[in-house]
Design an enzyme around this catalytic site. Structure first.
Site, short mmCIF file in Angstrom:
data_model
loop_
_atom_site.label_atom_id
_atom_site.label_comp_id
_atom_site.label_asym_id
_atom_site.label_seq_id
_atom_site.Cartn_x
_atom_site.Cartn_y
_atom_site.Cartn_z
N GLU A 86 0.78 -1.23 0.00
CA GLU A 86 0.00 0.00 0.00
C GLU A 86 0.81 1.29 0.00
OE1 GLU A 86 -3.38 0.17 -0.14
OE2 GLU A 86 -3.36 -2.02 -0.42
N SER A 461 -41.26 -40.09 36.96
CA SER A 461 -40.77 -40.60 38.24
C SER A 461 -39.55 -39.85 38.76
CB SER A 461 -40.44 -42.09 38.12
OG SER A 461 -41.63 -42.83 37.91
#
Length: 788
Positions: A86, A461
């Protein structure tokens, strides 16, 4: 001489004009730009991240994926890669590269086209922070002015640090830290040179050079970056040659969800945390960089996920094969690239890999996957293939099915299908309420309904231990005899007479309370409830944290017709595990803001009698106060006796499947509702409570024999086997006042000759010799039995 004077005058005039123009530009644009003192005070939008207690990432939410890094945390070759790509004079210019600008001007004059060649890294940062992306001369002037201001305030290292954290790099990744995770699923400092160059090539056009979507264009851009690094002396020729020879690897470590950085599957808890943070902070939750540490153990969470999926797949393999999930055009199957592309459109779910059938031969099937190549299954790897049946009966060429990985060296794959049945698993620390594992379904992406906390299902149960605890609190002992005999209840409120039965359909006569729980005798439980009273029982059970309004006010409560979530059941059972205290479940341990400041720290109530007996929980070592004590809701001797009876459920009763764990410290209870609609197993030792539930989201029978012991217990055993691996046995301590006495198992009275079996009693309830002598062998004077 005159020429020189004219030239100097011209130059002076040009310089003066340039100064005037510059001053005019400054006076015009300066007020429109941030002051030098404001530059750099940028709040980077950071996503919400959610972690396990041992800091493994389980969730990330936000439009911008970002992992801020300091300059020292960014590898130098990553910095050099961006500089090469860049702005190769970044460390030399003052923010504006006049040489680059002149090149751009010359190019404009020659071609009439504007280029980006004049933008430095500092100018790009200025644009990203403060300006639009409009390609105008006005914006370019503002860029240069801001770049100069930034360079006057910050060092080059500070500027590139901010740039590398701010720049957009595709896949919702902002900054190099997030890009490393998005493309390669690993930290930035673990990227290879080729991968670092690939990331550096993205700012020019993140979509066009995306290595997942456009690997070939991305490779060309990567090689350009590498060539610039070599030309600038950042890397050697050998490094360059090796890097350009490296294939594109972006996205290969992510499975079907290729840009997901999450490493542990805990999406149900992650969503719970997300909702909580949004409720606290609103939309700022997604941009404020909040870090949430949950109470999850990453190892136990992984074990819970595996256990639930294995259990549901095992259930599914016991029932009907539903056929192919979809099909792929058979004309694509001979072209590997097209075949893989078609399979890539089908996501892996619950760990089940999509595969297309290439053909069958007798009892074998040939398949192809996108990730693992071609696979052949034999008859033993197809659960639905009965003896002598052809594999063609299950699927044909072009059908898409699922494969489950078994881990076996010889037969690593088995045929599978996404289950329709669902499940949930919750594990929590009974001393603090910290949730250590939670799974709300087979796969969050298939169903976001969190059954662990949202489903209200009948516990069957597995409710009975609460009832038996109530019985102990109302004068029963574990040796009390209750008649297991037929009962009929007829009432104007009932359409027909109610004739409850035991699951086995058998009648056992006088039964000790312990035996009634161990073998889950329904008729015993109904008589116990009638003796204690429905209202008394509901009031008592509410102490465990189980809401009274979720319990029916009739005798069916004895059979578990209440409606509770798995998490509520975990909270209730924790009372038995922690000697009688009710702790509140919690799953968020700490919340930190984007600056690392702690905004919330959990201070759970602990299950202990006295603050001096409790451990320190404050991170700073501050002692607890009375607010940190959980309330005692049942007596310690009651909790111990019920827990001991549930240890017998595993030793001798419906929970015998847990014996394979080879531990003596486990208590538990199965639960099965009418028509096998819900299956549960709830169990614990002194340090961990775990709940497993299996059932359909709709009220649908699961099939004959799909009881708690068959459908839910294997999940619990699988999980606890991993969760407690290497952990010493831990039984809640026995209260000192409890006594053990030998009794006659036939009548529950003290044994007169010392034979029989041992039973635990509170001191004031120990059967006397006189009672034993009066009872005789026919149990005719048993006081509790006469009440029925």
């Amino acid at each position: 001489m005159k020429f020189i004077v004219v030239l100097l005058a011209g130059l002076l005039s040009a310089a003066t004009l340039a100064v005037i123009v510059a001053a005019g530009l400054y006076l015009y644009f300066g007020p429109q730009l941030p002051d030098a003192g404001d530059i750099g005070t940028v709040q980077l939008n950071e996503p919400l991240r959610i972690y396990t207690a041992d800091h493994e990432l389980i969730g990330e939410y936000g439009t911008e994926r970002r992992i801020p890094l300091t300059y020292d945390q960014i590898p130098k070759r990553q910095v050099y890669a961006f500089v090469a790509a860049e702005d190769d004079r970044f460390f030399d210019h003052p923010g504006v590269d006049y040489q680059g600008i002149m090149r751009a001007v010359v190019h404009l004059i020659e071609t009439g086209r504007k280029t980006q060649g004049g933008s430095t890294i500092t100018m790009q940062l200025a644009r990203n922070l403060y300006l639009s992306r409009d390609r105008t001369y006005t914006r370019k002037i503002k860029e240069m002015m801001l770049a100069l201001r930034m360079e006057s305030k910050f060092s080059k290292e500070q500027i590139i640090e901010l740039y590398l954290n701010k720049i957009y790099l595709g896949e919702r990744a902002y900054g190099v830290g997030a890009a490393a995770q998005a493309y390669y699923n690993k930290p930035l400092d673990e990227l290879t040179l080729a991968q670092a160059a690939m990331v550096a090539g993205l700012p020019k056009a993140p979509s066009a050079f995306n290595p997942i979507a456009n690997p070939e264009r991305a490779r060309q851009r990567r090689d350009y970056v590498l060539s610039r690094m070599r030309a600038l002396g950042f890397i050697s020729q050998a490094q360059y040659d090796q890097a350009v020879a490296t294939p594109v690897t972006a996205g290969q470590d992510h499975g079907n969800n290729k840009t997901n950085p999450v490493r542990y599957e805990a999406q149900y808890v992650a969503e719970m945390a997300r909702q909580e943070i949004v409720s606290r902070y609103g939309d700022r939750a997604y941009t404020g960089g909040f870090s949430v540490t949950t109470t999850l153990s990453s190892s136990r969470q992984a074990a819970a996920d595996r256990a639930l999926r294995r259990d549901l797949l095992a259930y599914d393999s016991r029932h009907a094969w539903r056929g192919a999930e979809t099909t792929i055009d058979t004309s694509l199957l001979s072209d590997e690239a097209k075949r893989r592309s078609a399979l890539d459109e089908i996501a892996t779910r619950g760990g089940l890999v999509p595969a297309v059938v290439l053909g069958t031969s007798g009892s074998s099937m040939q398949l192809a996957t996108a990730q693992y190549g071609q696979i052949t299954l034999g008859a033993s790897q197809m659960p639905w293939l009965s003896s002598g049946r052809s594999a063609a009966k299950l699927a044909e060429r072009g059908d898409v099915v699922r494969l489950a990985y078994t881990g076996s060296k010889d037969k690593p794959w088995t045929l599978a299908q996404i289950p329709k049945v669902q499940g949930a698993l919750v594990a929590m620390d009974p001393h603090t309420g910290a949730i250590e594992a939670l799974v709300g379904g087979f796969d969050y992406n298939l169903s976001k309904y969190n059954r662990a906390i949202q489903a209200r299902r009948q516990p069957g149960s597995s409710f009975k231990p609460f009832l038996y605890s109530a019985a102990l609190a109302h004068g029963f002992t574990a040796a009390t005899l209750v008649n297991d005999a037929p009962v009929v209840y007829d009432s104007p409120s009932l359409d027909k007479a109610w004739r409850p039965q035991n699951y086995s359909g058998r009648i056992y006569g006088p039964t000790r309370l312990r035996e009634g729980l161990v073998h889950s005798r329904n008729l015993v439980s109904i008589r116990v409830l009638r003796r204690v009273g429905v209202g008394n029982t509901i009031d008592y059970v509410s102490r465990f944290g189980l809401p009274a309004d979720q319990m029916p006010h009739n005798l069916s409560l004895a059979l578990g017709t209440a409606a509770f979530s798995p998490l509520q059941m975990a909270q209730g059972y924790s009372v038995f595990a922690n000697e009688g205290f009710r702790v509140e479940p919690y799953f968020i341990q700490r919340i930190e803001n984007g600056h690392g400041e702690v905004e919330y720290q959990a201070k759970p109530q602990l299950a202990c009698e006295d603050i001096f007996d409790c451990p320190m929980i404050d991170e700073n070592g501050q002692p607890l106060d009375a607010d940190n004590l959980a309330p005692r809701v049942i007596e310690a001797d009651n909790a111990y006796i019920v827990g001991d009876m549930m240890r017998d459920v595993i030793r001798h009763g419906t929970g015998r499947g847990a014996l394979k764990l080879g531990r003596d410290d486990l208590s538990g209870k199965t639960g099965t509702t009418n028509d096998q609609i819900d299956a549960w197993f709830v169990g614990f030792n002194a340090n961990l409570v775990a709940i497993s539930w299996v059932g359909f989201d709709t009220v649908t029978p699961m099939g004959n024999a799909e009881t708690g012991g068959h459908a839910a217990l294997p999940m619990w055993v699988d999980f606890m086997g991993q969760a407690l691996k290497g952990m010493p046995e831990a039984i809640p301590p026995k209260p000192e006042d409890l006594v053990t006495v030998m009794i006659n198992p036939a009548n529950g009275q003290r044994s007169l000759d010392g034979s029989g079996m041992s039973e635990i009693f509170r001191p004031d309830e120990v059967p006397s010799r006189e009672q034993a002598e009066r009872a005789g062998p026919d149990n005719s004077t048993n006081e509790v039995e006469q009440l029925f």
